[in-house]
Design a protein around this motif. Structure first.
Motif, PDB file in Angstrom:
ATOM      1  N   VAL A 176      -7.023  -5.073  -8.608  1.00 53.24           N
ATOM      2  CA  VAL A 176      -7.076  -3.970  -7.599  1.00 53.24           C
ATOM      3  C   VAL A 176      -7.157  -4.905  -6.284  1.00 53.24           C
ATOM      4  CG1 VAL A 176      -8.280  -2.110  -6.725  1.00 53.24           C
ATOM      5  CG2 VAL A 176      -7.902  -2.382  -9.360  1.00 53.24           C
ATOM      6  N   ILE A 232      -4.868  -0.554  -2.439  1.00 51.99           N
ATOM      7  CA  ILE A 232      -5.332   0.910  -2.296  1.00 51.99           C
ATOM      8  C   ILE A 232      -5.853   1.108  -0.873  1.00 51.99           C
ATOM      9  CG2 ILE A 232      -6.140   0.486  -4.914  1.00 51.99           C
ATOM     10  CD1 ILE A 232      -8.968   0.606  -3.828  1.00 51.99           C
ATOM     11  N   ASP A 259     -15.480   1.900  -6.408  1.00 53.81           N
ATOM     12  CA  ASP A 259     -14.395   1.400  -5.905  1.00 53.81           C
ATOM     13  C   ASP A 259     -14.793  -0.314  -6.202  1.00 53.81           C
ATOM     14  OD1 ASP A 259     -12.500   3.110  -5.141  1.00 53.81           O
ATOM     15  OD2 ASP A 259     -13.546   3.462  -3.429  1.00 53.81           O
ATOM     16  N   ARG A 268      -6.217   6.979  -5.315  1.00 54.45           N
ATOM     17  CA  ARG A 268      -6.758   5.563  -5.874  1.00 54.45           C
ATOM     18  C   ARG A 268      -7.538   5.660  -7.403  1.00 54.45           C
ATOM     19  NH1 ARG A 268     -10.209   5.790  -1.043  1.00 54.45           N
ATOM     20  NH2 ARG A 268     -12.610   5.452  -1.433  1.00 54.45           N
ATOM     21  N   CYS A 318      -7.809  -4.191  -1.832  1.00 53.72           N
ATOM     22  CA  CYS A 318      -7.827  -3.620  -0.855  1.00 53.72           C
ATOM     23  C   CYS A 318      -7.877  -4.649   0.505  1.00 53.72           C
ATOM     24  CB  CYS A 318      -9.264  -2.685  -0.836  1.00 53.72           C
ATOM     25  SG  CYS A 318      -9.140  -1.164   0.354  1.00 53.72           S
ATOM     26  N   SER A 347       0.854  -1.373  -0.099  1.00 55.44           N
ATOM     27  CA  SER A 347       0.035   0.061  -0.068  1.00 55.44           C
ATOM     28  C   SER A 347       1.002   1.283  -0.207  1.00 55.44           C
ATOM     29  CB  SER A 347      -0.841   0.071   1.295  1.00 55.44           C
ATOM     30  OG  SER A 347      -0.259   0.175   2.541  1.00 55.44           O
ATOM     31  N   MET A 398      -5.439   4.719   0.798  1.00 64.88           N
ATOM     32  CA  MET A 398      -5.269   5.929  -0.486  1.00 64.88           C
ATOM     33  C   MET A 398      -6.742   7.058  -0.376  1.00 64.88           C
ATOM     34  SD  MET A 398      -4.055   4.119  -4.052  1.00 64.88           S
ATOM     35  CE  MET A 398      -2.419   3.935  -4.342  1.00 64.88           C
ATOM     36  N   TYR A 407      -4.894   5.852  -9.680  1.00 64.01           N
ATOM     37  CA  TYR A 407      -4.329   4.380 -10.108  1.00 64.01           C
ATOM     38  C   TYR A 407      -5.179   3.792 -10.838  1.00 64.01           C
ATOM     39  CZ  TYR A 407      -3.220  -0.382  -8.888  1.00 64.01           C
ATOM     40  OH  TYR A 407      -2.761  -1.675  -9.086  1.00 64.01           O
TER      41      TYR A 407
END
Length: 401
Positions: A209, A182, A251, A190, A211, A124, A185, A193
């Protein structure tokens, strides 16, 4: 990632990367040595390949460990990280060289022939304070800020260095690929990104991706409440936690389309707004009611992911991202890794006999969102299978050109 100068009994200067290397060296020293736990002998190994992962999974006496890194400050040194980054060119050089060290293309220490031989699955880039790479989302309450100081860099955009670090980490040139987590962020960081990895997707090299330890806001990033400043009062009248450190519906969509992974934290203050926390606090300790209230909060976050995607395949992208090592307030019945088997039992029982969750999900809603999967299948995916499959897919591909 805490401002070193604000804490007493801490070194005035911290070589964060040196600390990271010493942590890795410590772990490597104790690989494949016997540990006695409850009268049984175990040993652990760092996982370096897909084959090794499979071998460990088949051996009940072994534990596998995958390395990840939290916070872009770990690539730097505290003398450069104050209220603003000074000596920017020198700092950029240091950070980019340390990226190459983590990727295994540069010696861990200049002048040596020692290279990192263990893949870092993800890193991260943000934490609680500014580090010169990009903005962070607030994760500290007012009381916590009174101890650690108000975070700098909140909700800022990415920096030129941050973009360069991302591109080097996810590249398969000059060493192994390292995925980006992420978590922490800022929304802008993000979002930038996501734009970066779109180019890889066009070239057929999809980058998932991740998290790793988060909760779900249940809101679009365009929602006025989600965009509101993150402070203690923001969640006063809500069941879920709407701070921007928690995933927006956009997200979630990005993670699903990228075949990524969402690790749901077991920190109740991150999972829930005041309504949920009050319901948990009103139950008596060590009771079935306490466990039910906590499982409902956890499942409300998980079910929000499924509802957002509205596809059975969404169940393949959710795992437990417990965060036991740094959470503020764990869900009361599940405070250590030893409690995870009980959590699995309680999740399965909930799915076998769903109960409505506040005003978010009715019993019928929950059954529909299960998409004909059995409680056993869903529990297995959440507790281990999804994380295992993700590691299996990517641990062996980090080296491949």
């Amino acid at each position: 990632g805490v401002n070193a100068n604000q804490l007493f009994l801490r070194r005035k200067e911290i070589d964060y990367f040196k600390d990271l290397v010493e942590n890795i060296n410590f772990i490597e020293r104790f690989e494949n040595k016997p540990y006695m736990i409850n009268g049984f002998e175990y040993e652990f190994s760092l996982i370096r390949s897909q084959e090794q992962l499979e071998e460990i999974a088949e051996d009940n006496d072994k534990v596998g460990m995958v390395l990840t890194v939290e916070g872009g400050h770990a690539l730097g040194h505290s003398i450069y990280i104050n209220d603003e980054i000074t000596n920017l060119e020198e700092y950029e050089t240091l950070v980019l060289e340390n990226v190459e060290r983590l990727k295994g293309s540069r010696p861990l220490i200049d002048g040596s022939d020692i290279y990192l031989d263990v893949p870092i699955l993800w890193i991260s880039l943000a934490k609680s304070y500014t580090n010169g790479l990009g903005g962070n989302a607030n994760s500290l309450s007012k009381a916590q800020q009174s101890i650690y100081e108000k975070p700098e860099g909140l909700n800022a955009k990415e920096t030129k260095l941050g973009v360069e670090v991302i591109e080097r980490l996810i590249s398969k040139d000059k060493g192994r690929r390292i995925l980006i987590d992420i978590k922490h962020m800022s929304l802008d960081f993000r979002t930038r990104y996501y734009k970066t990895i779109e180019r890889s997707e066009i070239l057929g090299d999809g980058i998932p991706v991740v998290c790793s330890h988060c909760a779900i806001s249940g809101l679009s990033k365009r929602n006025a409440l989600y965009k509101k400043r993150d402070e203690d009062s923001k969640n006063n009248n809500y069941y879920l936690n709407h701070w921007q450190q928690n995933l927006s519906s956009e997200d979630i969509g990005k993670i699903f389309l990228s075949k990524g992974l969402i690790g749901i934290t077991l920190d109740k203050t991150v999972l829930g707004g005041q309504t949920a926390l009050t319901q948990i606090n009103e139950t008596l300790p060590n009771t079935v009611q306490k466990r039910k209230a906590c499982v409902k909060l956890l499942m409300a976050n998980i079910l929000t992911v499924i509802k957002t995607i509205n596809d059975a395949a969404a169940w393949d992208h959710i795992a437990i991202g417990s965060d036991f090592d740094e959470m503020m307030e764990p869900l009361d019945p599940y405070q250590t890794a030893e409690d995870l088997p009980q959590l699995a039992v309680d999740i399965q029982r909930f799915l076998e006999r769903p109960e409505s969750i506040n005003d978010l999900f009715s019993e019928e809603d929950i059954r529909e969102l299960m998409f004909d999967l059995t409680p056993t299948e869903i529990t297995g995916k959440i507790m281990s299978l999804n994380a295992y499959n993700f590691i299996s897919r990517h641990i062996g591909n980090l080296n491949k050109q």
